[in-house]
Enzyme design. Structure first.
Site, PDB file in Angstrom:
ATOM      1  N   GLY A  39       0.840  -1.205   0.000  1.00 25.35           N
ATOM      2  CA  GLY A  39       0.000   0.000   0.000  1.00 25.35           C
ATOM      3  C   GLY A  39       0.868   1.245   0.000  1.00 25.35           C
ATOM      4  N   HIS A  40       1.874   1.271   0.896  1.00 20.61           N
ATOM      5  CA  HIS A  40       2.809   2.401   0.927  1.00 20.61           C
ATOM      6  C   HIS A  40       3.553   2.514  -0.405  1.00 20.61           C
ATOM      7  CE1 HIS A  40       2.806   1.556   5.436  1.00 20.61           C
ATOM      8  NE2 HIS A  40       2.393   2.812   5.356  1.00 20.61           N
ATOM      9  N   GLN A  64      -0.701  10.234  18.167  1.00 22.50           N
ATOM     10  CA  GLN A  64      -1.927   9.654  17.624  1.00 22.50           C
ATOM     11  C   GLN A  64      -2.302   8.305  18.245  1.00 22.50           C
ATOM     12  OE1 GLN A  64      -0.112   9.706  13.522  1.00 22.50           O
ATOM     13  NE2 GLN A  64      -1.287   7.828  13.257  1.00 22.50           N
ATOM     14  N   GLN A 161      -6.231   5.926   0.657  1.00 21.28           N
ATOM     15  CA  GLN A 161      -7.692   5.970   0.826  1.00 21.28           C
ATOM     16  C   GLN A 161      -8.155   4.972   1.898  1.00 21.28           C
ATOM     17  OE1 GLN A 161     -10.194   7.807  -0.379  1.00 21.28           O
ATOM     18  NE2 GLN A 161     -11.805   6.436   0.360  1.00 21.28           N
ATOM     19  N   LYS A 162      -7.260   4.027   2.278  1.00 22.19           N
ATOM     20  CA  LYS A 162      -7.680   3.074   3.316  1.00 22.19           C
ATOM     21  C   LYS A 162      -8.024   3.828   4.599  1.00 22.19           C
ATOM     22  CE  LYS A 162      -5.278  -0.022   5.822  1.00 22.19           C
ATOM     23  NZ  LYS A 162      -5.589   0.292   7.148  1.00 22.19           N
ATOM     24  N   ASP A 163      -7.194   4.841   4.916  1.00 22.31           N
ATOM     25  CA  ASP A 163      -7.496   5.690   6.074  1.00 22.31           C
ATOM     26  C   ASP A 163      -8.364   6.836   5.578  1.00 22.31           C
ATOM     27  OD1 ASP A 163      -5.764   4.470   8.234  1.00 22.31           O
ATOM     28  OD2 ASP A 163      -4.335   4.745   6.612  1.00 22.31           O
ATOM     29  N   VAL A 189      -4.813  -0.607  -1.704  1.00 22.84           N
ATOM     30  CA  VAL A 189      -4.169  -1.765  -2.337  1.00 22.84           C
ATOM     31  C   VAL A 189      -4.495  -2.995  -1.482  1.00 22.84           C
ATOM     32  CG1 VAL A 189      -1.984  -2.758  -3.148  1.00 22.84           C
ATOM     33  CG2 VAL A 189      -2.314  -0.280  -3.181  1.00 22.84           C
ATOM     34  N   SER A 198      -2.075  -3.444   5.506  1.00 21.71           N
ATOM     35  CA  SER A 198      -1.957  -2.567   6.670  1.00 21.71           C
ATOM     36  C   SER A 198      -0.751  -3.041   7.474  1.00 21.71           C
ATOM     37  CB  SER A 198      -3.220  -2.700   7.539  1.00 21.71           C
ATOM     38  OG  SER A 198      -2.949  -2.261   8.858  1.00 21.71           O
ATOM     39  N   SER A 199      -0.053  -2.106   8.099  1.00 22.93           N
ATOM     40  CA  SER A 199       1.094  -2.507   8.922  1.00 22.93           C
ATOM     41  C   SER A 199       0.619  -3.395  10.055  1.00 22.93           C
ATOM     42  CB  SER A 199       1.793  -1.267   9.489  1.00 22.93           C
ATOM     43  OG  SER A 199       2.151  -0.419   8.429  1.00 22.93           O
TER      44      SER A 199
END
Ligand code: PAF
Length: 514
Positions: A39-40, A64, A161-163, A189, A198-199
């Site tokens: 994704g990154h 965060q 866009q995932k977040d 992705v 995702s991490s």
């Protein structure tokens, strides 16, 4: 970490690097918390395509994380991340310490929200979706993102866009605080199984990874309902819940239908909606979402000069009953307006004012164009306009304003647009992207035929080929709107194809998309 990518750990070093290397070049920033995944990588590749210098920031931001969240446990793997950046041709990694970023080590221990200035995004955007269970999270994200944007001052910054909530908040913050540069959202992705990268997927056992596939499956159920033209909240959210219930280990935190930009809850999808969810599998919290859009598709056609883009774009628009958004005509209309108003073509601030206030529209079948309610269809073809259009089109302010206009005209979809950076910059979310190309020799022959048809003096093929090679090199390296092929574009090599065949191929790709 290999040679090539530079690693900086202090703000002084990244500032100095940029001062030494920037010199009017475009800088793209990809902010991350590391543990890089595909994704990154897609954000980095996009940044690489669109900028001269690419910076990836890696910072696990204490601001965060809530006191009971996974700040300590969050994966930290700088060596591995460095290798990935190296392979992706990143110029520099900025990996500061919490002290260097002025955030304190840990949100719980040092209560940094009491001691440092923070950015407070609108409560309407932070008190919904993930904000309900993660109070303070988006304030922490907004604060660190502002710091990174101020430090690097990128022309473009890329977020996934995932977040979706994070992206909407950052876009809103950038607009409200008049941050220069663009905030660019990039598509989610997914692994082959549909699980979004995702991490935090690292925390999942093999069994949980299998179970997590239900998240996207449930969102696909909502998409299916939406495609059957059922657009109300209860049906869409209901479809997600029914599918999720099939895997009881997945504990749903929320599933909501909101507007993707404002995040306000929606009862129905009128134009566009976002279905977003968060769920837990054991101790791992995962999020995912899909965009639901009523719009007709956008077709973006890019390619080198002489590949036949405008002829093909017109024919495709006609065949599919779409609007051909003639960007060339838009530049001509603005040029007409500038000439008409008596402003000097060099007076950029005055042109900025004029263009930012103008109203531009096309007729139904794209054959007519109006600016400020003047029908300028004929007037934009005069020699006077032709002589000045390239000077006006080269002004960054004109390009910026016309980009805004093109995006607002295309917002509802149903348009065909051609150019050099339509699929990468103007409409990066276009449903169909085409990269139309032809060999230098073929384009030279076509140009020679054109000249002949117009009864103009013949130019040798070698000379025409050289002109095309020079033009390609110029178009690919120019600072303003350089020629770029989108990673997800379909390449059509037109050497042995007729215009009708090219048009048919695009029409059938479009029909497959529907
Ligand atoms: O999406 C992330 O990885 C983080 O929230 C961000 C944007 C890098 C801010 O810390």
């Amino acid at each position: 970490m290999g040679v090539g990518v530079r690693l900086f750990k202090t703000t002084a070093a990244i500032r100095c690097y940029l001062e030494k290397n920037r010199h009017g070049k475009f800088v793209g920033l990809v902010p991350t918390m590391g543990a890089l995944h595909p994704g990154h990588l897609s954000l980095i590749q996009r940044a690489r395509q669109e900028n001269d210098i690419v910076i990836v920031s890696i910072f696990v931001n204490p601001l965060q994380f809530g006191p009971t969240e996974d700040f300590q446990k969050y994966p930290r793997q700088l060596e591995q991340d460095g290798q990935m950046c190296q392979q992706a041709d990143v110029d520099a990694i900025f990996a500061p310490t919490p002290e260097e970023m002025g955030t304190g080590q840990n949100i719980a221990a040092s209560s940094p929200e009491q001691t440092i200035t923070q950015v407070v995004p609108p409560a309407t955007m932070t008190s919904v979706l993930c904000g309900l269970s993660r109070p303070g999270h988006f304030q922490g994200v907004a604060t660190i993102v502002i710091k990174l944007l101020n430090l690097v001052q990128p022309e473009r910054a890329y977020f996934g866009q995932k977040d979706a909530q994070q992206l909407a908040i950052i876009q809103r913050m950038a607009a409200d605080l008049k941050i220069p540069g663009s905030i660019i959202g990039c598509p989610i992705v997914r692994e082959a199984s549909g699980l979004a990268y995702s991490s935090r997927n690292q925390y999942l056992t093999d069994e949980q990874k299998q179970q997590a596939q239900v998240l996207y499956r449930s969102l696909q159920q909502a998409e299916k309902v939406f495609r059957s033209l059922i657009c109300d909240r209860a049906s869409l959210v209901g479809a997600v819940k029914t599918e999720l219930a099939k895997v009881p280990d997945v504990q749903l935190e929320y599933v909501e239908l909101v507007h993707p930009n404002t995040l306000t809850p929606l009862d129905d999808v009128d134009e566009v909606g976002l279905i977003a969810l968060a769920a837990r599998l054991g101790n791992t919290r995962l999020i995912d979402n899909v965009l639901l859009r009523h719009r007709k598709p956008i077709i973006a056609i890019d390619g080198p000069a002489g590949a036949g883009k405008s002829t093909v774009a017109r024919l495709v628009a006609k065949a599919l009953g779409l609007l051909y958004l003639d960007t060339g005509a838009m530049y001509r209309a603005v040029t007409w307006l500038v000439l008409q108003s008596g402003i000097s073509v060099e007076d950029e601030p005055a042109i900025a004012e004029l263009v930012s206030q103008c109203l531009l529209r096309f007729g139904e079948d794209s054959s007519k164009i109006w600016i400020n309610e003047h029908d300028v269809t004929q007037a934009i073809r005069t020699l006077e306009v032709t002589a000045k259009v390239s000077v006006i089109a080269a002004q960054p302010v004109v390009r910026r304003e016309l980009l805004r206009l093109q995006q607002s005209l295309g917002k509802k979809g149903g348009v065909v647009v051609e150019g050099r950076d339509i699929g990468t910059h103007v409409f990066p979310d276009a449903e169909l992207k085409i990269f139309l190309t032809a060999s230098v020799h073929e384009r030279a022959e076509r140009r020679q035929q054109d000249l002949k048809n117009q009864g103009l003096k013949e130019i040798s093929l070698e000379q025409l080929e050289q002109t095309i090679i020079d033009r390609d090199a110029f178009d690919s390296t120019r600072a303003l709107a350089p020629l770029r092929q989108a990673v997800d574009a379909h390449t059509i090599q037109t050497d042995s194809l007729s215009i009708a065949e090219v048009t048919d191929r695009i029409v059938s790709l479009y029909n497959q998309k529907l």
